[in-house]
Design a protein around this motif. Sequence first.
Motif, PDB file in Angstrom:
ATOM      1  N   PHE A   1      50.663  39.994  74.874  1.00 39.15           N
ATOM      2  CA  PHE A   1      51.770  40.647  74.200  1.00 39.15           C
ATOM      3  C   PHE A   1      52.227  41.876  74.987  1.00 39.15           C
ATOM      4  O   PHE A   1      53.432  42.122  75.129  1.00 39.15           O
ATOM      5  N   ALA A   2      51.283  42.649  75.495  1.00 36.53           N
ATOM      6  CA  ALA A   2      51.647  43.836  76.276  1.00 36.53           C
ATOM      7  C   ALA A   2      52.437  43.439  77.514  1.00 36.53           C
ATOM      8  O   ALA A   2      53.472  44.047  77.837  1.00 36.53           O
ATOM      9  N   LEU A   3      51.984  42.413  78.219  1.00 36.22           N
ATOM     10  CA  LEU A   3      52.705  41.958  79.404  1.00 36.22           C
ATOM     11  C   LEU A   3      54.103  41.470  79.053  1.00 36.22           C
ATOM     12  O   LEU A   3      55.084  41.776  79.743  1.00 36.22           O
ATOM     13  N   ALA A   4      54.210  40.673  77.983  1.00 37.34           N
ATOM     14  CA  ALA A   4      55.503  40.130  77.589  1.00 37.34           C
ATOM     15  C   ALA A   4      56.472  41.239  77.202  1.00 37.34           C
ATOM     16  O   ALA A   4      57.670  41.176  77.518  1.00 37.34           O
ATOM     17  N   MET A   5      55.997  42.272  76.520  1.00 36.57           N
ATOM     18  CA  MET A   5      56.871  43.357  76.113  1.00 36.57           C
ATOM     19  C   MET A   5      57.343  44.180  77.310  1.00 36.57           C
ATOM     20  O   MET A   5      58.510  44.590  77.382  1.00 36.57           O
ATOM     21  N   ILE A   6      56.454  44.432  78.258  1.00 37.09           N
ATOM     22  CA  ILE A   6      56.850  45.168  79.458  1.00 37.09           C
ATOM     23  C   ILE A   6      57.904  44.378  80.234  1.00 37.09           C
ATOM     24  O   ILE A   6      58.936  44.923  80.664  1.00 37.09           O
ATOM     25  N   GLY A   7      57.664  43.079  80.406  1.00 37.62           N
ATOM     26  CA  GLY A   7      58.628  42.249  81.116  1.00 37.62           C
ATOM     27  C   GLY A   7      59.964  42.188  80.406  1.00 37.62           C
ATOM     28  O   GLY A   7      61.031  42.252  81.042  1.00 37.62           O
ATOM     29  N   THR A   8      59.948  42.075  79.085  1.00 38.40           N
ATOM     30  CA  THR A   8      61.190  42.015  78.314  1.00 38.40           C
ATOM     31  C   THR A   8      61.960  43.323  78.398  1.00 38.40           C
ATOM     32  O   THR A   8      63.194  43.337  78.506  1.00 38.40           O
ATOM     33  N   ALA A   9      61.254  44.443  78.329  1.00 37.03           N
ATOM     34  CA  ALA A   9      61.918  45.748  78.437  1.00 37.03           C
ATOM     35  C   ALA A   9      62.586  45.907  79.806  1.00 37.03           C
ATOM     36  O   ALA A   9      63.715  46.409  79.907  1.00 37.03           O
ATOM     37  N   LEU A  10      61.915  45.463  80.870  1.00 33.94           N
ATOM     38  CA  LEU A  10      62.521  45.524  82.198  1.00 33.94           C
ATOM     39  C   LEU A  10      63.749  44.629  82.289  1.00 33.94           C
ATOM     40  O   LEU A  10      64.769  45.017  82.877  1.00 33.94           O
ATOM     41  N   TYR A  11      63.666  43.452  81.703  1.00 28.91           N
ATOM     42  CA  TYR A  11      64.805  42.527  81.704  1.00 28.91           C
ATOM     43  C   TYR A  11      65.984  43.153  80.975  1.00 28.91           C
ATOM     44  O   TYR A  11      67.133  43.102  81.441  1.00 28.91           O
ATOM     45  N   ALA A  12      65.736  43.754  79.815  1.00 29.09           N
ATOM     46  CA  ALA A  12      66.813  44.397  79.060  1.00 29.09           C
ATOM     47  C   ALA A  12      67.460  45.503  79.891  1.00 29.09           C
ATOM     48  O   ALA A  12      68.697  45.655  79.906  1.00 29.09           O
ATOM     49  N   TRP A  13      66.661  46.293  80.591  1.00 27.15           N
ATOM     50  CA  TRP A  13      67.174  47.391  81.411  1.00 27.15           C
ATOM     51  C   TRP A  13      68.102  46.851  82.507  1.00 27.15           C
ATOM     52  O   TRP A  13      69.231  47.331  82.678  1.00 27.15           O
ATOM     53  N   PHE A  14      67.638  45.852  83.265  1.00 29.76           N
ATOM     54  CA  PHE A  14      68.428  45.330  84.377  1.00 29.76           C
ATOM     55  C   PHE A  14      69.644  44.554  83.896  1.00 29.76           C
ATOM     56  O   PHE A  14      70.698  44.582  84.545  1.00 29.76           O
ATOM     57  N   ALA A  15      69.529  43.849  82.761  1.00 19.73           N
ATOM     58  CA  ALA A  15      70.673  43.107  82.231  1.00 19.73           C
ATOM     59  C   ALA A  15      71.779  44.059  81.802  1.00 19.73           C
ATOM     60  O   ALA A  15      72.966  43.847  82.109  1.00 19.73           O
ATOM     61  N   LEU A  16      71.419  45.125  81.093  1.00 23.23           N
ATOM     62  CA  LEU A  16      72.429  46.096  80.664  1.00 23.23           C
ATOM     63  C   LEU A  16      73.014  46.841  81.856  1.00 23.23           C
ATOM     64  O   LEU A  16      74.222  47.136  81.891  1.00 23.23           O
ATOM     65  N   ASP A  17      72.182  47.153  82.829  1.00 27.05           N
ATOM     66  CA  ASP A  17      72.679  47.848  84.017  1.00 27.05           C
ATOM     67  C   ASP A  17      73.678  46.981  84.765  1.00 27.05           C
ATOM     68  O   ASP A  17      74.742  47.455  85.186  1.00 27.05           O
ATOM     69  N   ALA A  18      73.364  45.686  84.923  1.00 27.04           N
ATOM     70  CA  ALA A  18      74.279  44.777  85.610  1.00 27.04           C
ATOM     71  C   ALA A  18      75.563  44.568  84.828  1.00 27.04           C
ATOM     72  O   ALA A  18      76.631  44.303  85.406  1.00 27.04           O
ATOM     73  N   ALA A  19      75.469  44.684  83.485  1.00 28.62           N
ATOM     74  CA  ALA A  19      76.651  44.512  82.641  1.00 28.62           C
ATOM     75  C   ALA A  19      77.490  45.776  82.538  1.00 28.62           C
ATOM     76  O   ALA A  19      78.495  45.793  81.827  1.00 28.62           O
ATOM     77  N   GLY A  20      77.088  46.845  83.245  1.00 28.77           N
ATOM     78  CA  GLY A  20      77.885  48.063  83.253  1.00 28.77           C
ATOM     79  C   GLY A  20      77.352  49.169  82.381  1.00 28.77           C
ATOM     80  O   GLY A  20      78.035  50.180  82.183  1.00 28.77           O
ATOM     81  N   GLY A  21      76.160  49.006  81.840  1.00 31.47           N
ATOM     82  CA  GLY A  21      75.567  50.047  81.010  1.00 31.47           C
ATOM     83  C   GLY A  21      75.789  49.819  79.528  1.00 31.47           C
ATOM     84  O   GLY A  21      76.678  49.075  79.112  1.00 31.47           O
ATOM     85  N   LEU A  22      74.959  50.488  78.742  1.00 31.90           N
ATOM     86  CA  LEU A  22      75.002  50.301  77.296  1.00 31.90           C
ATOM     87  C   LEU A  22      76.252  50.906  76.670  1.00 31.90           C
ATOM     88  O   LEU A  22      76.849  50.344  75.755  1.00 31.90           O
TER      89      LEU A  22
END
Length: 626
Positions: free
Chosen positions: A222-243
């Motif tokens: 669970f810890a690994l999955a949450m860290i990976g998901t948080a990183l994915y959310a960060w890069f996805a929003l950054d690529a989309a132009g920010g929150l």
Amino acid sequence: MLDLLILGAFVLYSIGSGLHARGQASHGLDEYFLAGRRLPGWQAGTSMAATQFAADTPLLVTGLVATAGVFSLWRLWIYALAFLAMAFVFSAGWRRAGVLTDAELAEVRYSGRGVVALRLLKAIYYGTVINCVVLAMVLVAAIRIAEVFMPWHEWLPPSVYLPLQGLVVASGFAVGDSITGLAPAVAHTNSLVSIVLILAFTAAYSITGGLRAVVRTDVMQFALAMIGTALYAWFALDAAGGLAGLPDRLAALYGSDAAARMLSFTPPSGGEVLMPFLVLIGLQWLFQMNADGTGYLAQRSMACHSDLGARRAPVLFAWLQVFLRSLLWLAIALGLLVLYPFSPADAASPGFAAARELTFVRGIDELLPPGARGLMLVGLLAALASTLDTHLNWGASYWSNDVYAGVVCRRWLKRSPGPRELVRVARLSNLLIMAFALAVVVHLGSIQTAWFISLLFGAGMGAVLVLRWLWERINLQAELAAMAASLVTAPLLLFLLGTDPEREWLRLALMALVTTTVAVLAALLTPATDDATLGAFYARVRPYGWWRRTARLCGEDPRAPLRALGRPLIAVIAGTLSLLAMLAGAGTMLFSPSGVQSLGSWLLVGGGLALVPLWLAPLLASPARR
């Protein structure tokens, strides 16, 4: 190299946990399936959350947001009500019942000739049919992820790969069309290799170490999955132009009205959409096969070291599942709407839901840098493994405890099996469950469609599963009638109304009405459970609700069980409102247009915080037993 080190550490830790727990797990079924009933509540709750963090769930969320907007996720969030009802009303009862599976509860709760038949039927229905459908959904998601990141036709030498491909073609194994344009024979071979390796890895520790190994690895997974998901959310929003500018970019792509609907946490005001939505969220949390925790949630509660731990576990699970993870998945899903836009024609196409589910996988491949991508892939593997290990372990518990020990040995062969014999059967049962799940995989398409169908089949049992804890009049015939009505009504509704998502509310409402009516009529028109069985159950479990006659037979105040239900119900309602208000408040602050988020968002968060003392108090000290 860093990615390989992370993956290698994850694999070694998981297999090491299985080997470390092997000795204790071999002492008997209680050790193998319930970790000796000594789990801390926080471990049990984190394990519940890890199991729900399957590889298919973020794909499902991505598809739901694209097809119906953010408000459609209330379909998932409303389960908080069921999770918290499990925590405050049912979890301690599961632990006090002293059973190993929910199928075994039939012999503790009911009397009559059909008790053994019901136990056997539930073991097969839940442990094999429903369980293998869920496993197949998870494996379909694994196939989609593996096709992108595991090109076995490039990695394996031809002398190894070509014979495997010939075997797959000869067997007729097929798991749908390729998502990357591979030839069918190559895609099917790669999928089979990936599935076999993933299942072999999961089985290596779950079969060896039982629930104790499963929970230990779940916490890390669970810890690994949450860290990976948080990183994915960060890069996805950054690529989309920010929150900050996300609503404006969605409006530019889809139009202001469509973007507002996508981002809204409330359903459209039109009655055409509002009524189906209210029916779904009003019924779905109750009319489902896990309404009282039946399944792996009950297993985790039964494995806790105390009643208090059993209560805390589902509460922690609800907050991790509904609040924390939902915000991360929502950020990813909205970012992907900007990065991979679609047209109205795309939305009207038959395979739109499945196509949008796949954007989650595409984003991992295209948006994440090497280190983050490796961590996200390990996180997805961890999420996949945590779901597979639980369902293998849980499914095997039915076959070893209920089918083999309860029916074959004690009823038919008239002998008591030894503890190590039962553990051997449990380990072999894991292999049986895997084989059934592989057989189901080839018949699944969209994860969303499979989820809708599984909800329909489970809807028929929800009410009677809850009522058996709260109403003494529920008997063996009521549960059998509900199961029979479910098995007959579900295929009939699918035949008459199809699998169209727009008619799902009607299918669910009809299923709930038919099966609940049948169950209640059966309870009222057939003989009640005998007094000795009810008295023993009441003395052991101390249930809440309408147990007036049984309480009197046990020499207690007949009004006490119903009075005692008040505080748990207050905790359930306050806990649900607190969680959902804070989720909606935080969500609107983060993702809604600037004019929508201000005062209302803060009021939701403040109201959620104000309700915390009402549900937190029962978790700080164990209440006195009645």
